[in-house]
Design an enzyme around this catalytic site. Structure first.
Site, PDB file in Angstrom:
ATOM      1  CE1 TYR A 101      -3.346   2.292   1.002  1.00 15.39           C
ATOM      2  CE2 TYR A 101      -2.018   4.123   2.096  1.00 15.39           C
ATOM      3  CZ  TYR A 101      -3.723   3.318   1.525  1.00 15.39           C
ATOM      4  OH  TYR A 101      -4.162   4.680   1.193  1.00 15.39           O
ATOM      5  CD  GLU A 189      -5.593   4.557  -1.535  1.00 18.36           C
ATOM      6  OE1 GLU A 189      -6.036   4.731   0.224  1.00 18.36           O
ATOM      7  OE2 GLU A 189      -6.715   3.726  -1.952  1.00 18.36           O
TER       8      GLU A 189
END
Ligand code: GDP
Ligand code: MN
Length: 380
Positions: A101, A189
């Site tokens: 992530y 993101e």
């Protein structure tokens, strides 16, 4: 403004963040053609502005162009968390070794951008934060100094990234930060950022949110807007230069000035009511704007009463009153309207409003009190 995955990936590409080869499509036959171009195996990804598409069945792997068409048909017929799928992204399949992530967002407490990274990618970062917070690495960036080399290394170390991947990782994080700054994003993101079996780092998913207040600096972004997912009333409000935010109460509010609008909402709450919206008609609002504001407030079926609170400085109260009357003639509503007008031309304004449908109040407290009583079914 939330961007779709395919839109965010285009931005990533501009900033040298590697993305899988692929294209967006809105009919199934196109998916087949893209699959043929990409060598057969593809992933079909629904383009809807919600997370967890994978779990909801909105992401499927196809082994050949024929299956790509079948799966595309299926996904284009889906609704995910209430949103219809109108577009799909057809990407080459990537063989995954590890999912990471990596995201950048605004940390409002520190008033700085913060990089968030985790070796547990692929699932919701909120979930990781709950189950294993120790797996989340955070680092704030001083916007004046920018992202420093040692910080990038700290992040790589923080997520136990093997040295052989550092060079690629540094390029990606730097690219992501530039993308975030350049587009005035509040979120950039990558989840997951994958390490492929052949040792490449690729952004498999992409999500960006652009700060609405900065959109005027990015006219090209306005074209990326997906009007399907925005509240129609908010789009309408923007057209008239009104700041409108829909809330879930039943007292409609029309106020001039953001601060006064918030104070009005607070006072409504204090009297035990719930505002149905925030609406700032701005300074110097004329009749057309007031009429538009009234129509927008009334487009919400929950509204039981409207409280209009105008402090006339630049805004002239008689103008507001005229706007209100022309809008009421136009909209023909049974919803009671409570008005408090003070300031420039208040007397003229109030005179215009001598009308049985409109209740006037001398103070904000009185207006709020009447509105709350009307909203709960009491008499005024
Ligand atoms: P989200 O569920 O909406 O966040 O969509 P993602 O794009 O993150 O995809 C969810 C999951 O699907 C990923 O974490 C991967 O495990 C899987 N996935 C997506 N694209 C590919 C791909 O090209 N190859 C493989 N093997 N899996 C993929
Ligand atoms: Mn994802």
């Amino acid at each position: 403004m939330k961007l779709h995955e395919y839109q965010s990936k285009k931005i990533f590409d501009r900033f040298d963040v590697p993305i899988p080869k692929g294209r967006v499509a809105n009919i199934a036959s196109e998916a087949k053609q893209i699959a043929e171009e990409l060598g057969g195996r593809v992933v079909i990804k629904s383009q809807v502005l919600v997370g967890g598409r994978g779990k909801a069945g909105g992401i499927k792997l196809a082994k050949d162009p024929k299956q790509a068409k079948e799966l595309a048909t299926e996904i284009l017929g889906m609704e995910i968390k209430g949103l219809p799928v109108r577009k799909i992204l057809v990407d080459e399949i990537v063989d995954i070794d590890q999912e990471i992530y990596l995201g950048i967002t605004n940390d409002r407490t520190c008033r700085q951008p913060v990089v968030i990274a985790s070796s547990s990618g692929g699932i919701d970062i909120e979930e990781v934060a709950q189950i294993s917070p120790e797996k989340i690495f955070k680092l704030t960036i001083d916007p004046l100094l920018g992202l420093q080399d040692f910080q990038v290394r700290d992040i790589a170390l923080g997520i136990d990234l093997r040295r052989e991947y550092w060079k690629q990782f540094i390029k990606i994080l730097r690219g992501l930060y530039r993308a975030y700054l350049d587009t005035d994003a509040t979120l950039a993101e990558i989840n997951p950022l994958v390490i492929t079996k052949d040792k490449r780092l690729i952004a498999l998913d992409a999500k960006m949110i652009i700060d609405d207040n900065a959109l005027f600096r990015h006219p090209e972004m306005m074209e990326l807007r997906d009007l399907d997912v925005e509240a129609p009333a908010e789009i309408e409000a923007q057209k008239y230069g009104l700041s409108y935010i829909k809330l879930d109460g039943d007292i409609g509010c029309m106020v001039n000035g953001a601060g006064l609008a918030m104070a009005t909402m607070d006072i409504i709450s204090q009297f035990g009511g719930k505002p149905s919206n925030f609406l700032d008609i701005g300074g110097g609002a004329g009749a057309t704007k007031v009429a538009a504001a009234l129509r927008i407030i009334l487009s919400d079926p929950n509204v039981k009463v409207i409280l209009i609170n105008i402090f006339g400085g630049i805004t002239r109260c008689d103008e507001v009153a005229k706007g209100l009357l022309s809008a009421l003639a136009d909209v023909k509503t049974k919803v009671p309207v409570v008005v408090r007008l003070v300031g420039t031309n208040a007397e003229e304004g109030l005179k215009l409003l001598v009308n049985e449908k409109i209740l006037t109040a001398n103070t904000l407290a009185e207006a709020a009190n009447i509105s709350v009583r009307l909203s709960t079914g009491g008499a005024s």
